[in-house]
Design a protein around this motif. Structure first.
Motif, PDB file in Angstrom:
ATOM      1  N   VAL A   1      -0.893  13.560   3.334  1.00  0.00           N
ATOM      2  CA  VAL A   1      -0.807  12.327   2.554  1.00  0.00           C
ATOM      3  C   VAL A   1      -2.210  11.971   2.090  1.00  0.00           C
ATOM      4  N   ILE A   2      -2.340  11.705   0.795  1.00  0.00           N
ATOM      5  CA  ILE A   2      -3.605  11.257   0.228  1.00  0.00           C
ATOM      6  C   ILE A   2      -3.494   9.758  -0.022  1.00  0.00           C
ATOM      7  N   ASP A   3      -4.257   8.990   0.722  1.00  0.00           N
ATOM      8  CA  ASP A   3      -4.335   7.525   0.638  1.00  0.00           C
ATOM      9  C   ASP A   3      -3.070   6.837   1.161  1.00  0.00           C
ATOM     10  N   ALA A   4      -3.083   6.533   2.446  1.00  0.00           N
ATOM     11  CA  ALA A   4      -1.967   5.857   3.112  1.00  0.00           C
ATOM     12  C   ALA A   4      -2.084   4.357   2.875  1.00  0.00           C
ATOM     13  N   ALA A   5      -1.460   3.889   1.815  1.00  0.00           N
ATOM     14  CA  ALA A   5      -1.627   2.511   1.355  1.00  0.00           C
ATOM     15  C   ALA A   5      -0.435   1.643   1.729  1.00  0.00           C
ATOM     16  N   HIS A   6      -0.699   0.559   2.405  1.00  0.00           N
ATOM     17  CA  HIS A   6       0.183  -0.599   2.571  1.00  0.00           C
ATOM     18  C   HIS A   6       1.401  -0.419   3.467  1.00  0.00           C
ATOM     19  N   ASP A   7       2.139   0.694   3.340  1.00  0.00           N
ATOM     20  CA  ASP A   7       3.488   0.757   3.909  1.00  0.00           C
ATOM     21  C   ASP A   7       3.734   2.090   4.607  1.00  0.00           C
ATOM     22  N   ALA A   8       3.391   2.143   5.891  1.00  0.00           N
ATOM     23  CA  ALA A   8       3.562   3.397   6.640  1.00  0.00           C
ATOM     24  C   ALA A   8       5.024   3.815   6.703  1.00  0.00           C
ATOM     25  N   ASP A   9       5.941   2.858   6.822  1.00  0.00           N
ATOM     26  CA  ASP A   9       7.360   3.198   6.912  1.00  0.00           C
ATOM     27  C   ASP A   9       7.853   3.875   5.644  1.00  0.00           C
ATOM     28  N   ALA A  10       7.437   3.379   4.490  1.00  0.00           N
ATOM     29  CA  ALA A  10       7.845   3.998   3.224  1.00  0.00           C
ATOM     30  C   ALA A  10       7.284   5.411   3.096  1.00  0.00           C
TER      31      ALA A  10
ATOM     32  N   THR B   1      -9.282 -11.624  -2.672  1.00  0.00           N
ATOM     33  CA  THR B   1      -8.084 -10.829  -2.402  1.00  0.00           C
ATOM     34  C   THR B   1      -7.246 -10.753  -3.675  1.00  0.00           C
ATOM     35  N   TRP B   2      -6.758  -9.543  -3.970  1.00  0.00           N
ATOM     36  CA  TRP B   2      -5.992  -9.305  -5.184  1.00  0.00           C
ATOM     37  C   TRP B   2      -4.728  -8.521  -4.844  1.00  0.00           C
ATOM     38  N   ASP B   3      -3.636  -8.799  -5.555  1.00  0.00           N
ATOM     39  CA  ASP B   3      -2.415  -8.010  -5.430  1.00  0.00           C
ATOM     40  C   ASP B   3      -2.603  -6.680  -6.153  1.00  0.00           C
ATOM     41  N   VAL B   4      -2.170  -5.597  -5.523  1.00  0.00           N
ATOM     42  CA  VAL B   4      -2.354  -4.266  -6.113  1.00  0.00           C
ATOM     43  C   VAL B   4      -1.145  -3.374  -5.842  1.00  0.00           C
ATOM     44  N   ASP B   5      -0.916  -2.464  -6.772  1.00  0.00           N
ATOM     45  CA  ASP B   5       0.003  -1.343  -6.571  1.00  0.00           C
ATOM     46  C   ASP B   5      -0.844  -0.091  -6.392  1.00  0.00           C
ATOM     47  N   ASN B   6      -0.558   0.684  -5.371  1.00  0.00           N
ATOM     48  CA  ASN B   6      -1.325   1.892  -5.073  1.00  0.00           C
ATOM     49  C   ASN B   6      -0.477   3.135  -5.216  1.00  0.00           C
ATOM     50  N   ASN B   7      -1.104   4.193  -5.706  1.00  0.00           N
ATOM     51  CA  ASN B   7      -0.473   5.502  -5.720  1.00  0.00           C
ATOM     52  C   ASN B   7      -0.732   6.203  -4.395  1.00  0.00           C
ATOM     53  N   VAL B   8       0.331   6.652  -3.757  1.00  0.00           N
ATOM     54  CA  VAL B   8       0.246   7.493  -2.564  1.00  0.00           C
ATOM     55  C   VAL B   8       0.718   8.883  -2.975  1.00  0.00           C
ATOM     56  N   TRP B   9      -0.081   9.880  -2.677  1.00  0.00           N
ATOM     57  CA  TRP B   9       0.246  11.247  -3.071  1.00  0.00           C
ATOM     58  C   TRP B   9       0.579  12.084  -1.845  1.00  0.00           C
TER      59      TRP B   9
ATOM     60  N   ASP C   1      -7.111  -1.283   0.707  1.00  0.00           N
ATOM     61  CA  ASP C   1      -5.808  -0.973   0.117  1.00  0.00           C
ATOM     62  C   ASP C   1      -5.488   0.516   0.155  1.00  0.00           C
ATOM     63  N   HIS C   2      -6.471   1.355   0.424  1.00  0.00           N
ATOM     64  CA  HIS C   2      -6.234   2.796   0.504  1.00  0.00           C
ATOM     65  C   HIS C   2      -6.090   3.290   1.938  1.00  0.00           C
ATOM     66  N   VAL C   3      -6.481   2.473   2.916  1.00  0.00           N
ATOM     67  CA  VAL C   3      -6.471   2.944   4.313  1.00  0.00           C
ATOM     68  C   VAL C   3      -5.713   2.021   5.259  1.00  0.00           C
ATOM     69  N   ASN C   4      -5.128   0.918   4.743  1.00  0.00           N
ATOM     70  CA  ASN C   4      -4.569  -0.058   5.680  1.00  0.00           C
ATOM     71  C   ASN C   4      -3.355   0.451   6.441  1.00  0.00           C
TER      72      ASN C   4
ATOM     73  N   LEU D   1       4.412   8.298  -4.603  1.00  0.00           N
ATOM     74  CA  LEU D   1       5.005   7.079  -4.080  1.00  0.00           C
ATOM     75  C   LEU D   1       4.093   5.918  -4.477  1.00  0.00           C
ATOM     76  N   VAL D   2       4.670   4.808  -4.901  1.00  0.00           N
ATOM     77  CA  VAL D   2       3.892   3.613  -5.210  1.00  0.00           C
ATOM     78  C   VAL D   2       4.187   2.554  -4.153  1.00  0.00           C
ATOM     79  N   THR D   3       3.130   2.032  -3.531  1.00  0.00           N
ATOM     80  CA  THR D   3       3.281   0.969  -2.542  1.00  0.00           C
ATOM     81  C   THR D   3       2.513  -0.261  -3.018  1.00  0.00           C
ATOM     82  N   THR D   4       2.921  -1.406  -2.532  1.00  0.00           N
ATOM     83  CA  THR D   4       2.382  -2.675  -3.021  1.00  0.00           C
ATOM     84  C   THR D   4       1.803  -3.481  -1.866  1.00  0.00           C
ATOM     85  N   GLY D   5       0.656  -4.103  -2.118  1.00  0.00           N
ATOM     86  CA  GLY D   5       0.015  -4.940  -1.102  1.00  0.00           C
ATOM     87  C   GLY D   5      -1.155  -5.671  -1.704  1.00  0.00           C
ATOM     88  N   THR D   6      -2.222  -5.801  -0.931  1.00  0.00           N
ATOM     89  CA  THR D   6      -3.407  -6.509  -1.408  1.00  0.00           C
ATOM     90  C   THR D   6      -4.655  -5.673  -1.168  1.00  0.00           C
TER      91      THR D   6
END
Length: 209
Positions: free
Chosen positions: A38-47, A20-28, A68-71, A8-13
């Motif tokens: 879940v490995i690295d709960a990034a940005h979007d718990a609902d997703a 502060t930088w915009d980033v796309d994170n891989n969630v595995w 960005d990996h734990v927010n 899953l790819v999630t987007t945030g900062t």
């Protein structure tokens, strides 16, 4: 049913050291039809919850504690009852993002996590962050490297809590020793393989970043 890997790819900062930088994170997501981690709960718990689809979440595993990996980790843990697992050396970084909340358990070098009958070995791979870990699933032929190793080089070491010689040692001693066909699933961007990255080690050292 054997464990499988979902992406899953999630987007945030990402914020650190005043920037502060915009980033796309891989969630595995690793598991089967009944349970997962879940490995690295990034940005979007609902997703992430939607991708889990009602499966039992056994753990929220953090490769490191950059925001960005734990927010999304606390919200995901609260929604599922799953423990948050982090290497203790990354607690200072964790506290920058979640000062009033502690992880529920520690990751340690050599520790074995098991999900859906499949083992993942914790490899302490500091450098990008002091408590950075990679997770090696030999049965799946893959390693989850967080921001330690990417397609094309090591993770960034130009900010607080990071150190270039240390990340090079981690990659050389802990990751490039894995079978060359091992698929490297990264914290950002494309997957690669150990065999594709290993020949570039000397060039990375020369670049020094």
């Amino acid at each position: 049913m054997a464990a499988r890997v979902e992406h899953l790819v999630t987007t945030g900062t990402f914020s650190l050291d005043g920037g502060t930088w915009d980033v796309d994170n891989n969630v595995w997501i690793v598991g089967d039809d009944a349970e997962a981690i879940v490995i690295d709960a990034a940005h979007d718990a609902d997703a992430i919850l939607a991708a889990l689809g009602g499966r039992a979440l056994r753990a929220v595993v953090c490769t490191h504690a950059h925001d960005d990996h734990v927010n999304a980790a606390p919200a995901l843990a609260d929604a599922t009852g799953a423990p948050i697992l982090l290497h203790r050396d990354d607690l200072p970084l964790w506290k920058l993002t979640h000062p009033g909340r502690h992880p529920d358990g520690e990751l340690a070098d050599g520790q074995e996590l098991t999900i859906a009958g499949t083992g993942l070995t914790v490899l302490h791979t500091p450098g990008h962050a002091p408590g950075a870990v990679s997770l090696y699933a030999s049965e799946l032929g893959t390693v989850f490297t967080g921001d330690t190793l990417f397609a094309g080089g090591p993770g960034a070491t130009g900010r607080s809590f990071s150190h270039f010689p240390t990340i090079i040692d981690s990659i050389r001693d802990r990751l490039l020793t894995l079978p060359p066909e091992t698929v490297v699933r990264t914290g950002h961007g494309d997957t690669t393989t150990i065999g594709a990255e290993a020949p570039q080690l000397d060039e990375w050292i020369k670049r020094g970043h």
